[in-house]
Design an enzyme around this catalytic site. Structure first.
Site, PDB file in Angstrom:
ATOM      1  CE  LYS A  92      12.800   2.543  17.506  1.00  0.00           C
ATOM      2  NZ  LYS A  92      13.783   2.666  18.555  1.00  0.00           N
ATOM      3  N   GLY A 192       8.273  11.286  31.746  1.00  0.00           N
ATOM      4  CA  GLY A 192       8.056   9.902  31.313  1.00  0.00           C
ATOM      5  C   GLY A 192       8.825   8.962  32.209  1.00  0.00           C
ATOM      6  CB  VAL A 193       8.562   7.730  35.541  1.00  0.00           C
ATOM      7  CG1 VAL A 193       9.475   8.862  35.956  1.00  0.00           C
ATOM      8  CG2 VAL A 193       7.101   8.088  35.816  1.00  0.00           C
ATOM      9  N   GLY A 194       8.723   5.576  32.488  1.00  0.00           N
ATOM     10  CA  GLY A 194       8.535   4.192  32.060  1.00  0.00           C
ATOM     11  C   GLY A 194       9.800   3.418  32.354  1.00  0.00           C
ATOM     12  CG  HIS A 195      10.473  -0.330  30.363  1.00  0.00           C
ATOM     13  ND1 HIS A 195       9.322  -0.152  29.626  1.00  0.00           N
ATOM     14  CD2 HIS A 195      10.389  -1.559  30.889  1.00  0.00           C
ATOM     15  CE1 HIS A 195       8.586  -1.239  29.712  1.00  0.00           C
ATOM     16  NE2 HIS A 195       9.197  -2.114  30.483  1.00  0.00           N
ATOM     17  CB  VAL A 196      14.549   4.756  29.755  1.00  0.00           C
ATOM     18  CG1 VAL A 196      15.881   5.482  29.886  1.00  0.00           C
ATOM     19  CG2 VAL A 196      14.624   3.712  28.657  1.00  0.00           C
TER      20      VAL A 196
HETATM   21  P1  NAD Z   1       8.111   3.301  28.164  1.00  0.00           P
HETATM   22  O1  NAD Z   1       6.917   3.093  27.314  1.00  0.00           O
HETATM   23  O2  NAD Z   1       8.469   2.266  29.154  1.00  0.00           O
HETATM   24  O3  NAD Z   1       7.990   4.691  28.938  1.00  0.00           O
HETATM   25  C1  NAD Z   1       7.537   5.863  28.362  1.00  0.00           C
HETATM   26  C2  NAD Z   1       6.765   6.603  29.441  1.00  0.00           C
HETATM   27  O4  NAD Z   1       6.454   7.900  28.948  1.00  0.00           O
HETATM   28  C3  NAD Z   1       5.449   5.918  29.801  1.00  0.00           C
HETATM   29  O5  NAD Z   1       5.351   5.771  31.193  1.00  0.00           O
HETATM   30  C4  NAD Z   1       4.404   6.872  29.238  1.00  0.00           C
HETATM   31  O6  NAD Z   1       3.221   6.875  29.985  1.00  0.00           O
HETATM   32  C5  NAD Z   1       5.122   8.200  29.347  1.00  0.00           C
HETATM   33  N1  NAD Z   1       4.595   9.247  28.470  1.00  0.00           N
HETATM   34  C6  NAD Z   1       4.111   9.158  27.197  1.00  0.00           C
HETATM   35  N2  NAD Z   1       3.725  10.369  26.754  1.00  0.00           N
HETATM   36  C7  NAD Z   1       3.962  11.243  27.760  1.00  0.00           C
HETATM   37  C8  NAD Z   1       3.790  12.634  27.913  1.00  0.00           C
HETATM   38  N3  NAD Z   1       3.265  13.387  26.947  1.00  0.00           N
HETATM   39  N4  NAD Z   1       4.146  13.213  29.082  1.00  0.00           N
HETATM   40  C9  NAD Z   1       4.676  12.486  30.082  1.00  0.00           C
HETATM   41  N5  NAD Z   1       4.869  11.145  29.990  1.00  0.00           N
HETATM   42  C10 NAD Z   1       4.517  10.539  28.859  1.00  0.00           C
HETATM   43  O7  NAD Z   1       9.333   3.594  27.163  1.00  0.00           O
HETATM   44  P2  NAD Z   1      10.884   3.524  27.490  1.00  0.00           P
HETATM   45  O8  NAD Z   1      11.409   2.217  27.034  1.00  0.00           O
HETATM   46  O9  NAD Z   1      11.134   3.984  28.880  1.00  0.00           O
HETATM   47  O10 NAD Z   1      11.467   4.613  26.459  1.00  0.00           O
HETATM   48  C11 NAD Z   1      11.331   6.002  26.713  1.00  0.00           C
HETATM   49  C12 NAD Z   1      11.937   6.789  25.566  1.00  0.00           C
HETATM   50  O11 NAD Z   1      13.309   6.456  25.417  1.00  0.00           O
HETATM   51  C13 NAD Z   1      11.308   6.507  24.196  1.00  0.00           C
HETATM   52  O12 NAD Z   1      11.332   7.668  23.423  1.00  0.00           O
HETATM   53  C14 NAD Z   1      12.233   5.482  23.582  1.00  0.00           C
HETATM   54  O13 NAD Z   1      12.195   5.500  22.174  1.00  0.00           O
HETATM   55  C15 NAD Z   1      13.559   5.958  24.099  1.00  0.00           C
HETATM   56  N6  NAD Z   1      14.578   4.922  24.182  1.00  0.00           N
HETATM   57  C16 NAD Z   1      14.358   3.803  24.906  1.00  0.00           C
HETATM   58  C17 NAD Z   1      15.342   2.836  24.983  1.00  0.00           C
HETATM   59  C18 NAD Z   1      15.176   1.598  25.826  1.00  0.00           C
HETATM   60  O14 NAD Z   1      16.163   0.929  26.095  1.00  0.00           O
HETATM   61  N7  NAD Z   1      13.973   1.291  26.284  1.00  0.00           N
HETATM   62  C19 NAD Z   1      16.544   3.009  24.287  1.00  0.00           C
HETATM   63  C20 NAD Z   1      16.739   4.177  23.563  1.00  0.00           C
HETATM   64  C21 NAD Z   1      15.751   5.131  23.510  1.00  0.00           C
END
Ligand code: NAD
Length: 366
Positions: A92, A192-196
């Site tokens: 990582k 957390g409503v980001g990508h995933v």
């Molecule tokens: P992202 O950055 O797109 O979304 C994360 C979201 O969480 C953001 O909208 C952010 O504002 C929000 N956030 C941060 N701190 C917060 C809090 N304290 N309370 C509420 N919301 C909060 O990231 P992602 O790609 O959606 O990944 C989310 C999680 O899943 C991460 O931990 C990442 O390591 C894990 N993950 C992602 C993938 C992937 O394919 N993207 C794969 C495996 C694991």
């Protein structure tokens, strides 16, 4: 000894001591004044194959916080690849900085050069704060990158496949707990409503779940409410809510002394890596509370599956069908946990370690 030498010695010995705790193979620090890049690449284990894991960009409070995160995350990748049956090791990278303000093409390309210098031992991809456009820049400097845009022959954003895998793990947990896997009417909080997180919300809403969301960014909340008509809950107060399922999809360590006192859900199933602040303490605490915890590295493996498929020549259906299998592995792990009265994370770790050991021995023969 000069001040500079003393400082260097302290960082080095701390890093090596930290590496020895979980047997990390290699840690590489990268610094570039011109682009402002400060990064750490951690390679945990390469018995099963090259170390693949995403790059996270985050405004860490200090260097040791970043180091701690990258060491934990890279170890998680080893277990994730192993339990999913992929021929990959665990690695990582983290970039220290605010992804909304500090990121630039030059920074990402400089980072790509650092990745390239490892000669394929580490392969990068997206993580929090990093998107496909960034991987496109990294790709300009190295071949050892996945998650590049589909238009460039890559697999694109892995998040939808990650979300699908989490959804499968959640349904398997529901099946185990309630005797059927329907999420219709279940109260589910997505943190957390980001990508995933957003993609997971779309599956849950489609199935008729009562979905609540929380995030630290107002624009994310507004966008998801507008699209899916879900309800917003406070980012801290939600821990006290009555809910069926808690889906951590932000950062790690949200299962800790404070939150476990308060959580009243039946199932925890989400995408965030390293949800248990302390694996041993909180893994057992979750079990004692009678909450079914679907191990994070097992159910969030969809993204890794997606980028692994890219290495073989990308095919979305192949990636989705492998991610669908997370359902069966989750059921298997939950069953072992019940039968042997061990926390689910222990059952999952053991399955991963058994594969690393067995395949490691196969590799010893000519
Ligand atoms: P992202 O950055 O797109 O979304 C994360 C979201 O969480 C953001 O909208 C952010 O504002 C929000 N956030 C941060 N701190 C917060 C809090 N304290 N309370 C509420 N919301 C909060 O990231 P992602 O790609 O959606 O990944 C989310 C999680 O899943 C991460 O931990 C990442 O390591 C894990 N993950 C992602 C993938 C992937 O394919 N993207 C794969 C495996 C694991």
């Amino acid at each position: 000894m000069s001040e500079l030498k003393e400082a260097k010695t302290t960082v080095q010995s701390t890093t090596l001591a930290n590496m020895s705790l979980h047997n990390h193979e290699q840690v590489v620090f990268g610094f570039d004044e011109a682009t402002g890049l400060k990064c750490i690449i951690a390679i945990h284990n390469t018995i099963l194959g090259p170390a693949l894991g995403g790059t996270r960009m985050w405004a860490y409070a200090n260097e040791s916080e970043a180091l701690n995160d990258v060491l934990r995350l890279s170890r998680g990748m080893t277990y994730k690849a192993a339990i999913t049956g992929l021929n990959l090791g665990g690695g990582k990278a983290v970039i220290i900085g605010d992804s909304r303000k500090d990121k630039s093409e030059a920074m990402m390309r400089r980072f790509g050069k650092f990745v390239n210098s490892l000669g394929g031992k580490y392969i990068t991809a997206e993580d929090v704060g990093i998107g496909t456009k960034d991987m496109e820049y990294v790709h300009m400097e190295t071949q050892h990158v996945t998650g590049i845009p589909e238009s460039m022959g890559g697999s694109g954003d892995p998040s939808p496949v990650t979300a699908f895998g989490v959804y499968m793990g959640m349904k398997a947990s529901a099946n185990y707990r309630w005797g059927n896997d329907s999420l219709n009417g279940k109260k589910i909080v997505v943190q957390g409503v980001g990508h995933v997180g957003e993609s997971l919300v779309s599956h849950l809403v489609k199935e008729g779940a009562k979905v609540y969301i929380t995030d630290i960014f107002q624009d994310r909340l507004e966008a998801v409410v507008k699209q899916y008509g879900v309800e917003v809950v406070d980012k801290d107060a939600f821990y006290d809510m009555d809910m069926d399922i808690y889906a951590p999809c932000a950062l790690g360590a949200t299962l800790n002394d404070n939150t476990l006192e308060r959580l009243k859900c039946s199932i925890i199933a989400g995408a965030a890596n390293n949800q248990l602040a302390d694996e041993k303490i909180h893994g057992e605490a979750v079990m004692k509370k009678g909450i079914l915890y679907a191990p994070d590295f097992l159910i969030n493996a969809g993204g890794l599956i997606n980028v692994y498929t890219e290495l073989e020549g990308y095919n979305r259906n192949r990636a989705l069908s492998k991610a669908e299998n997370i359902y069966n592995t989750t059921l298997q792990i939950l069953k072992i946990s019940t039968e042997e009265n061990i926390p689910t994370y222990v059952a999952a770790n053991r399955m991963a370690e058994q594969r690393i050991e067995a395949i490691g021995k196969v590799k010893l023969s000519y």
